[in-house]
Design a protein around this motif. Structure first.
Motif, short mmCIF file in Angstrom:
data_model
loop_
_atom_site.label_atom_id
_atom_site.label_comp_id
_atom_site.label_asym_id
_atom_site.label_seq_id
_atom_site.Cartn_x
_atom_site.Cartn_y
_atom_site.Cartn_z
N THR A 24 0.83 -1.20 0.00
CA THR A 24 0.00 0.00 0.00
C THR A 24 0.87 1.26 0.00
N ARG A 49 -10.19 -1.96 2.51
CA ARG A 49 -9.39 -1.95 3.74
C ARG A 49 -8.97 -0.55 4.14
N ASP A 161 -3.26 -1.05 -5.83
CA ASP A 161 -2.78 -1.68 -4.60
C ASP A 161 -3.47 -3.04 -4.57
MG MG Z 1 -1.97 -3.04 2.12
#
Ligand code: MG
Ligand code: ATP
Length: 339
Positions: A24, A49, A161
């Motif tokens: 990320t 997330r 990502d």
């Molecule tokens: Mg991540």
């Protein structure tokens, strides 16, 4: 390696790696580095997330693209969270003109009903949204319908990502996953288009690793399996590498193995009171640092031996936030990213 797509088409950069290696963080830095010279880059996450918003310290990303940060030298970084339920609603609206019904589905709680979507279909929906963002032109029309063929793309690059290496092969194999689910029909066609995009010159898969045994092994395995799947591996990114200064001092220790009596004498001479345990501890620490350096060197050699360009990012001691992302982006740019 070229960082930009050919003939005005944006490039899709897929960032994967073992869990926790810095996917990320690196994806955010890569997007920032690519947003040079007024370029517009879309940074995408898929698993709800909210990792990107945490790293960039912005409000949680939604299913609408918003500008989240500026790139190096005045470009723009936009953010998007792709969520299968919203993508399905959009898909139904587009293909079946389910205007009201689609909204109704949404109100019923897209998230709840997204969990009932078969995993293969889910990835096609997410892939479809990525496909659309790569192909979209500046005026927002789908490419098939554009009036001017020379119209520039909406984004100069799209950075994803992506799921970790353990799951990315499956995630990218949209057609294989659908084999038993849909042999014909619009979902199948969409999967075929995504498959084409992922296997074209436009797409690069970058692998993030640490100089540790397991992540490196996973990276090398991934280079092999991605290549077997005819996907193009872009760069291998060694993240959280030790500072050159630290390395240099370890080199020094390695060259001159510390002698306990000399060490005691030197420390005492500058007024530090020593004890045998302390000296033993220091000698052991030095030996550990040398062993670690040797391991890192051999791991680095095996990363290089994979034959892809290697980028190296430093371990930042102050943790990761928007400033750190810019620093890492500048490091990437200094190593040729974006030019
Ligand atoms: Mg991540
Ligand atoms: N270059 C760096 N220097 C210092 N800390 C870093 C660096 N890169 C990442 N980190 C830290 O390492 C941790 C993992 O990073 P990140 O969340 O980007 O990894 P990830 O691969 O996306 O993880 P996950 O698999 O959970 O999605 C975070 O705490 C992050 O702040």
């Amino acid at each position: 390696m070229t960082w930009h797509g050919g003939e005005g088409s944006p490039r899709l950069h897929i960032v994967t790696g073992k869990g926790g290696t810095g996917k990320t963080t690196v994806a955010a830095a890569l997007a920032t580095a690519l947003a040079q010279d007024g370029q517009r880059v879309l940074l995408v996450e898929t698993e709800e997330r909210q990792g990107i918003s945490q790293v960039l310290d912005v409000a949680p990303l939604g299913t609408q693209e918003i500008e989240v940060s500026s790139g190096l030298d005045g470009g723009e970084v936009w953010g998007l969270s792709i969520e299968a339920g919203a993508a399905l609603v959009e898909y139904l609206r587009l293909f079946y003109r389910l205007g009201r019904a689609g909204d109704l589905l949404h109100k019923m709680g897209a998230i709840e009903f997204a969990t009932t979507i078969a995993p293969g279909v889910r990835d096609v929906l997410i892939g479809g949204k990525i496909y659309e963002s790569v192909r979209r032109t500046a005026s927002g029309r789908a490419p098939g319908r554009r009036s001017r063929p020379d119209e520039p793309p909406a984004y100069d690059a799209v950075v994803l990502d992506a799921p970790p290496t353990g799951r990315v092969g499956r995630f990218l194999d949209v057609t294989g996953q659908l084999a038993d689910l849909a042999r014909v029909g619009p979902i199948r066609n969409q999967a075929d288009s995504i498959h084409q995009l992922l296997h074209s010159d436009t797409t690069l898969v970058h692998l993030v690793t640490l100089l540790e045994q397991l992540p490196v092994q996973e990276t090398l395995d991934a280079v092999e399996s991605l290549t077997d799947d005819s996907l193009r591996v872009g760069t291998l990114i060694v993240n959280q590498a030790r500072d050159a200064e630290v390395r240099a001092s370890v080199d020094l220790v390695a060259d001159r193995e510390p002698d306990p009596s000399v060490l005691t004498e030197q420390l005492e001479s500058v007024g530090i009171r020593t004890s045998p345990t302390m000296i033993e501890g220091l000698v052991q620490t030095a030996a550990d640092a040398v062993a670690r350096r040797d391991l890192e060197t051999s791991l680095e050699d095996s990363v290089v031996a994979a034959g892809r360009p290697v980028l190296t990012l430093p371990h930042l001691l102050d943790g990761v936030g928007p400033d750190a992302v810019r620093r890492l982006a500048a490091e990437l740019a200094a190593q040729g990213v974006g030019s």
